[in-house]
Design an enzyme around this catalytic site. Sequence first.
Site, PDB file in Angstrom:
ATOM      1  N   ASP A 120      -1.402   2.465   3.468  1.00  0.00           N
ATOM      2  CA  ASP A 120      -1.031   2.871   2.109  1.00  0.00           C
ATOM      3  C   ASP A 120       0.358   3.494   2.164  1.00  0.00           C
ATOM      4  O   ASP A 120       0.573   4.518   2.824  1.00  0.00           O
ATOM      5  CB  ASP A 120      -2.056   3.885   1.572  1.00  0.00           C
ATOM      6  CG  ASP A 120      -1.930   4.116   0.081  1.00  0.00           C
ATOM      7  OD1 ASP A 120      -1.039   3.496  -0.544  1.00  0.00           O
ATOM      8  OD2 ASP A 120      -2.709   4.916  -0.464  1.00  0.00           O
TER       9      ASP A 120
ATOM     10  N   ASP B  61       1.673  -1.993  -2.413  1.00  0.00           N
ATOM     11  CA  ASP B  61       1.882  -0.917  -1.459  1.00  0.00           C
ATOM     12  C   ASP B  61       0.670  -0.560  -0.609  1.00  0.00           C
ATOM     13  O   ASP B  61       0.709   0.431   0.120  1.00  0.00           O
ATOM     14  CB  ASP B  61       2.369   0.338  -2.187  1.00  0.00           C
ATOM     15  CG  ASP B  61       1.366   0.842  -3.219  1.00  0.00           C
ATOM     16  OD1 ASP B  61       0.509   0.059  -3.650  1.00  0.00           O
ATOM     17  OD2 ASP B  61       1.450   2.031  -3.588  1.00  0.00           O
ATOM     18  N   GLU B  62      -0.401  -1.342  -0.665  1.00  0.00           N
ATOM     19  CA  GLU B  62      -1.531  -1.039   0.213  1.00  0.00           C
ATOM     20  C   GLU B  62      -2.319  -2.302   0.536  1.00  0.00           C
ATOM     21  O   GLU B  62      -2.344  -3.262  -0.227  1.00  0.00           O
ATOM     22  CB  GLU B  62      -2.444   0.028  -0.380  1.00  0.00           C
ATOM     23  CG  GLU B  62      -3.134  -0.353  -1.669  1.00  0.00           C
ATOM     24  CD  GLU B  62      -4.142   0.710  -2.101  1.00  0.00           C
ATOM     25  OE1 GLU B  62      -4.900   1.222  -1.246  1.00  0.00           O
ATOM     26  OE2 GLU B  62      -4.174   1.031  -3.307  1.00  0.00           O
TER      27      GLU B  62
END
EC number: 2.7.7.7
Length: 359
Positions: free
Chosen positions: A12, A106-107
Amino acid sequence: MPTPIRRIIHIDMDAFYASVEQRDNPALKGRPVAVGHCQERGVVAAASYEARKFGVRSAMPSLIARRKCPELVFVPPRFEAYRAVSAQIHAIFARYTPLIQPLSLDEAYLDITHPLLRRASATAIAEEIRASIFEQTGLTASAGVSYNKFLAKLASDHRKPDGLFVIPPGRGEAFVAPLPVGAFHGVGPATARRMNALGIHTGADLRTCGLDILKHHFGKAATFYHGIAQGVDNRPVEPNRPRKSLGKETTFLQDLHAEVELMQAMGNLVAQVWAACQKRTLSGRTVTLKLRHSDFTQRTRSQSFTQPVENEVALHDAARGLLTPLLPLGKPVRLLGVSLTGLVLPGQHEAARQLSLLP
């Protein structure tokens, strides 16, 4: 031969959008930054850690964020820049495993039970990935390592920002026990409130609650809730999980009263949705219209077709057919959305067409 214990990493990125802006503009470093627009109807898309200290959070109305932090710097989003950095990060993931399940730009989850590059442990791989991300992008990432997806995500949250945490086999249930159910991925705010009303406040409370009781109140989701309370999550990492919907919505700077303005806004949304369909070579069978009024009451209408929507004109006609029965407005409109679900690829589209022609 016994089945090996799965090794899952959850990566993350830390305050991703805001961190990209601070990296690309050194004048923003150390300052409270919000990605979004400081307008009456603006919403914070992401907040730097400096802004979070003041209580600024993503999805917060921009005017409230400004009141909480008068020094807040608003930066308009640059999604092309974020997608480019995300592609760099995913290229790093691909060195270690083909089993990558993105959750957003983003993860992502990585299954490294059988890694492409041998390392001493899953923890060593997670550390190497974090170091490579920082070296290539200048950004920090947090990582969680465990034996299932649920625990790996909890672990990545545990040492943010720029941290790594491991929940080893045999420790999942004990780790989950003291945590509030509202912190569990898969338990949303409304479900957490319902659990709290039943006296379920922590993982330990959830574990001791009978499965039959959970099924009575939460239906099919009860089995998942009962499992995670014991540190059990058998969901696989799905690298090619099909997209379920494509949609666009807009919150108007001023509430709309005129039907002609609403129809025009709907047409703009349809054009954006169809452009997204063409970019991904997808279409869909169900069109949904969402309309939220100034008092936050909401109406949703859907229509499903036997064949996928063929072009922008057909999508526009379907959306207009859903909107027209809601007119006249009665109340001003704050938000309008159009989405397409039941998505299919072109080959699936043609197969459906051929089957429909059979006697």
